[in-house]
Scaffold this active site. Structure first.
Site, PDB file in Angstrom:
ATOM      1  N   SER A 118      10.051 -10.646 -20.852  1.00  0.00           N
ATOM      2  CA  SER A 118      10.988  -9.796 -20.093  1.00  0.00           C
ATOM      3  C   SER A 118      10.820  -8.306 -20.366  1.00  0.00           C
ATOM      4  O   SER A 118      11.297  -7.489 -19.582  1.00  0.00           O
ATOM      5  CB  SER A 118      12.435 -10.186 -20.414  1.00  0.00           C
ATOM      6  N   THR A 183      15.887  -7.046 -21.086  1.00  0.00           N
ATOM      7  CA  THR A 183      16.074  -6.632 -19.690  1.00  0.00           C
ATOM      8  C   THR A 183      17.019  -5.435 -19.559  1.00  0.00           C
ATOM      9  O   THR A 183      16.622  -4.398 -19.027  1.00  0.00           O
ATOM     10  CB  THR A 183      16.511  -7.830 -18.837  1.00  0.00           C
ATOM     11  N   GLU A 354      22.302  -8.264 -14.722  1.00  0.00           N
ATOM     12  CA  GLU A 354      21.353  -9.307 -15.100  1.00  0.00           C
ATOM     13  C   GLU A 354      22.054 -10.654 -15.266  1.00  0.00           C
ATOM     14  O   GLU A 354      23.054 -10.757 -15.990  1.00  0.00           O
ATOM     15  CB  GLU A 354      20.664  -8.967 -16.431  1.00  0.00           C
ATOM     16  N   ASP A 359      17.410 -17.833 -17.861  1.00  0.00           N
ATOM     17  CA  ASP A 359      16.218 -17.916 -18.709  1.00  0.00           C
ATOM     18  C   ASP A 359      16.454 -18.750 -19.962  1.00  0.00           C
ATOM     19  O   ASP A 359      15.629 -19.595 -20.325  1.00  0.00           O
ATOM     20  CB  ASP A 359      15.829 -16.479 -19.088  1.00  0.00           C
ATOM     21  N   HIS A 405      10.414 -12.870 -14.164  1.00  0.00           N
ATOM     22  CA  HIS A 405       9.308 -13.826 -14.279  1.00  0.00           C
ATOM     23  C   HIS A 405       9.852 -15.196 -13.936  1.00  0.00           C
ATOM     24  O   HIS A 405      11.076 -15.369 -13.833  1.00  0.00           O
ATOM     25  CB  HIS A 405       8.724 -13.823 -15.699  1.00  0.00           C
ATOM     26  N   HIS A 489       7.841 -19.318 -20.080  1.00  0.00           N
ATOM     27  CA  HIS A 489       7.815 -18.647 -18.781  1.00  0.00           C
ATOM     28  C   HIS A 489       6.609 -19.159 -17.990  1.00  0.00           C
ATOM     29  O   HIS A 489       5.703 -19.768 -18.552  1.00  0.00           O
ATOM     30  CB  HIS A 489       7.676 -17.133 -18.958  1.00  0.00           C
TER      31      HIS A 489
HETATM   32 ZN   LIG Z   1      12.577 -15.931 -21.510  1.00  0.00          ZN
END
Ligand SMILES: [Zn+2]
Length: 524
Positions: A118, A183, A354, A359, A405, A489
């Protein structure tokens, strides 16, 4: 045509068709639509497309939504789950941002990573430039582990948030992750190591030069401290920062107010939550909140600055939020509050939101939490559309929704339309009128629609028999092929959705860093 009425009417037909399905020779209608409905919907899309026109206004406001790890398969599965929670078959459902007029693909590789983390991906969106693994808004000539503040200062790249502050706009950051996590941090911090969130995370000496690092004169500041000690321009501009990561702002001698066994992570003895209040006081009324009631008590009409840190680390998953000991706001509530603060600025604002834990749930191999967090992310976007519309600023606001991602998350098999997205694959039967039946693997065992290529869901002793397992349970871990402690990822493109001024510049196959250039073009 109003889609909701459309779907509700035909849902009735679908249920009727399914209950009649056992009659001999009756074709099963799996979806709710008749032939004419598909044509009507297609024509409506063409008519809408013809009426689209480029919005070439200057963007007063920009909102950048990043679903962390929100690959396209995650969007598809969340869309289906949201539809199924409304008792529809699900596939035809639309998340809030599915209605945006412009989309593109975003190539997420970074300066030195084929599949990125990230830090460089958010750096790409924040600065217009592809950086190195783990680095936040510094250029690629920065050494890994660089500890010199002077070197970092020479290598830093200005972010869209810093540009917006320079334009005299208000700015804000909202996340379900720690506010110091990669992020959100890429927007206000410049550092070679994303993990340096509190001073205790810094090494005692520079790994390259051996010079004193943590706490030393001339050493780079940790990320939490960077957020408090941003330039005077950003200090004045950054009105709201809402998320998790409280202990990174608290001294190690102080116990957490919500979890008395946890303590602060700062070795410098500073209480940065109090420093937020005192350092912002010259510009306006400033507050710090760590629970839901304090958050609710903050009234944007007569306050200017709000730091909200609702957990020692990341905030709760949306699926678990109701069980939080002290109570915490949802992503939608945090976004709503941030907008109400920022909308007071006649010069406009930049806001980043965010969905940070999509994630994390994927890394845990847990599709249920990843999808409910994605639905909540979509809710926050819908709330933003509503608030901006009510304030009359929707058409002056560029809204971009994207991901940093993807993840190794797949939707597989041949499940029938409307099959529970969290369930076992039940396929369309060979003969009309027969009940749906489980798809079976080579050993006669059923499998789920959702799975991962790698991660903790890999079973060391081969595939389990899932026949009597509730795969829709919130804690179920989808199967994975390669056993890894954390799922990884993935490197394929992610989607970008856009609406508002200059949104038509979001088109085709884009490099991720071009998103910054679209936002700057809209703001200039
Ligand atoms: Zn991650």
């Amino acid at each position: 045509m109003n889609r909701h009425h459309f779907s509700a009417v035909f849902l009735g037909i679908a249920l009727f068709a399914q209950t009649c399905a056992h009659a001999q020779g009756t074709p099963v209608v799996q979806g709710p639509e008749a032939v004419a409905d598909w044509f009507r919907a297609g024509q409506a899309f063409i008519e809408q497309s013809k009426s689209l026109h480029d919005n070439n206004r200057r963007a007063k406001n920009v909102v950048l939504f990043v679903g962390d790890g929100m690959g396209i398969s995650t969007i598809t599965a969340a869309r289906i789950l949201e539809g199924q929670l409304k008792n529809k078959s699900g596939e035809e459902n639309r998340l809030s941002f599915d209605r945006f007029p412009y989309t593109a693909l975003s190539k997420t590789y970074s300066w030195d990573q084929q599949t990125s983390d990230s830090a460089p991906t958010m750096t790409a969106m924040a600065t217009g430039y592809k950086a190195r693994e783990g680095m936040l808004s510094v250029n690629h000539t920065t050494a890994r582990g660089e500890c010199s503040a002077a070197v970092i200062d020479a290598k830093k790249i200005r972010t869209v948030l810093e540009h917006a502050a320079e334009m005299g706009k208000s700015t804000g950051i909202v996340s379900t992750a720690r506010i110091t996590h990669a992020t959100p941090a890429a927007l206000y911090a410049h550092t070679a190591m994303r993990d340096w969130e509190a001073d205790s995370n810094l090494p005692t000496t520079d790994i390259n030069t051996g010079a004193p690092c943590r706490g030393a004169e001339g050493a780079v500041k940790d990320i939490a401290r960077q957020m408090i000690e941003v330039s005077p321009q950003v200090r004045k501009s950054l009105k709201v920062a809402l998320g998790g990561g409280r202990t990174y702002f608290m001294p190690s001698t102080v116990m957490d107010p919500e979890y008395p066994k946890d303590k602060g992570r700062r070795l410098d003895g500073r209480d940065l939550t109090q420093e937020w209040v005192t350092s912002r006081a010259p510009y306006g009324q400033a507050s710090y909140a760590w629970n839901k009631s304090q958050f609710d008590a903050f009234e944007p009409a007569n306050n200017s600055y709000l730091l909200g840190l609702f957990e020692p680390s990341h905030v709760q998953y949306e699926a678990d939020r109701a069980n939080d000991p002290a109570g915490e706001p949802s992503l939608t509530e945090m976004t709503d509050k941030a907008l109400r603060v920022l909308l007071k600025d006649p010069k406009g604002f930049f806001l980043h939101v965010e969905g940070g834990r999509i994630d994390h749930a994927h890394h845990a191999g847990n599709a249920s939490r990843a999808l409910t967090d994605t639905i909540e992310f979509s809710n926050a976007i819908q709330r933003t559309l509503d608030v901006l519309k009510n304030s009359g600023t929707l058409e002056d606001t560029l809204i971009i929704v994207t991901a940093d991602h993807s993840h190794t998350f797949t939707i597989a098999g041949y499940p029938s339309r409307g099959n529970n997205i969290l369930g076992l694959v039940r396929e369309v039967p060979a003969k009309d009128g027969s009940p749906l039946k489980n798809s079976l693997d080579a050993n006669g065992r059923p499998f789920t629609t959702l799975a991962y290529t790698n991660g903790p869901g890999a079973r060391p002793n081969g595939r389990p028999d899932l026949t009597n397992v509730d795969t829709t349970h919130v804690d179920f871990l989808q199967e994975a092929t390669v056993p890894l402690a954390a799922e990884t990822h993935a490197g394929e493109d992610v989607a970008i959705y856009a609406r508002g001024p200059k949104a038509h510049l979001v088109r085709g196959s884009m490099e991720q860093n071009w998103i910054f250039h679209v936002m700057m073009e809209a703001l200039k």
